[in-house]
Design an enzyme around this catalytic site. Sequence first.
Site, PDB file in Angstrom:
ATOM      1  N   PRO A  25       0.926  -1.129   0.107  1.00 57.99           N
ATOM      2  CA  PRO A  25       0.028   0.151  -0.056  1.00 57.99           C
ATOM      3  C   PRO A  25       0.813   1.316  -0.004  1.00 57.99           C
ATOM      4  O   PRO A  25       1.776   1.260   0.947  1.00 57.99           O
ATOM      5  CB  PRO A  25      -0.718  -0.110   1.466  1.00 57.99           C
ATOM      6  CG  PRO A  25      -0.724  -1.395   1.746  1.00 57.99           C
ATOM      7  CD  PRO A  25       0.747  -1.981   1.311  1.00 57.99           C
ATOM      8  N   CYS A 110       5.088   1.903   8.958  1.00 57.99           N
ATOM      9  CA  CYS A 110       5.008   3.404   8.786  1.00 57.99           C
ATOM     10  C   CYS A 110       5.913   4.295   9.392  1.00 57.99           C
ATOM     11  O   CYS A 110       5.764   4.360  10.663  1.00 57.99           O
ATOM     12  CB  CYS A 110       3.617   4.016   8.537  1.00 57.99           C
ATOM     13  SG  CYS A 110       3.684   5.665   7.776  1.00 57.99           S
ATOM     14  N   ASP A 215      14.178  -2.343  -1.687  1.00 56.06           N
ATOM     15  CA  ASP A 215      15.152  -2.507  -2.672  1.00 56.06           C
ATOM     16  C   ASP A 215      14.804  -3.424  -3.584  1.00 56.06           C
ATOM     17  O   ASP A 215      15.796  -4.106  -4.491  1.00 56.06           O
ATOM     18  CB  ASP A 215      16.496  -2.281  -2.084  1.00 56.06           C
ATOM     19  CG  ASP A 215      17.013  -1.057  -1.255  1.00 56.06           C
ATOM     20  OD1 ASP A 215      16.058  -0.227  -1.244  1.00 56.06           O
ATOM     21  OD2 ASP A 215      18.042  -1.207  -0.843  1.00 56.06           O
TER      22      ASP A 215
END
Length: 380
Positions: A25, A110, A215
């Site tokens: 998300p 987050c 990454d």
Amino acid sequence: MTATLSVPPLRLGPLQVGPPVVLAPMAGVTNAAFRQLCAEQGAGLYVCEMITSRGVVERDEKTLNMLVFADVEAVRSVQLYGVDPYYVGEAVKVLAGDYGVAHVDLNFGCPVPKVTRKGGGAALPYKRGLLDRILRSAVSAAEPYGIPVTMKTRKGIDDHLLTFLDAGRIAEDAGCAAIALHGRTAAQHYSGSADWGSIARLKEHVGIPVLGNGDIWEAADAVRMLEQTGADGVVIGRGCLGRPWLFRDLAAVFAGQALPPLPTLGEVTAMMRRHAELLAELMGEERGLRDMRKHMAWYLKGFVAGQQVRASLGMVSTLAELDALLAELDTDQPYPLAELGTPRGRQGSPRAVALPAGWLDDADGAGDDLADAEIGISGG
């Protein structure tokens, strides 16, 4: 030649995700239009933008308006933000009972200050007892519906306050179906390099599936991650910005097939047009094209487009304008090889993590009352 790897599907309770690829998300990006665009490229699990538990429970209009799903999404997946066990559990019931959601992911990764300063996101796993209560509440609420609950987290607050191994143990004990780890701390934000070694350590530490994040810019990166860490699947975030075909590439290499050819600029502009069309269908043409503007630079990264055309694309407001501007590009251009494997999207620099006053004084938090911590960020 890109290496391939035959990878079994990911099992999340009753769900089978093959290939084991999950779209992370991303606020303002992974709406129903973008999720459909990615799903058209390859199979996997595509997670709705993060929404807040309290917003769901209190029927906040902005929150509920985010619960829109494309027809192609056979499995409706939602990521919840929450800091209060009660609201998280009640939100899971609403999502399952009223919206047909079949998978719930809980956000404990987050790093954004407005989230961590409330004790949420990547700050919360420091409170082991509170994390346990939240996860158990979500799993208990989901159980009658047969819905798997997963969680996503980071290594910790910073290099001195690592929480991911404890979080993995707590998630497994609480009955979570899997845990995803972004190999950075909250203090790193999106800077530096992801520590894939932490993903390998977590995989050795728990018995539930582990998903690796961080990454993965090309399909070859995903192959290397799984080989180096033993992870059961990958979570794709910034790597697909302006490159939805990354999911096509992942589907190929995980099936042991050759990597498809890189797209020409003509194929990229066709993808841009499809993206804009889906946004217009979702939001209406004016609002949808306004939302499309932020994607333009990502799609054209490395291509020769001209300053004026780029600037105009950043101001486009209709599909007709978009068509006219795309027609000005040299669509025979090959894909810019120099862009392969390079970071996309936000990066920033390391920063001190904003935390509630006294947050580090108690590593349990089982008695904390944090219901008010969700009010300021209702609706995601």
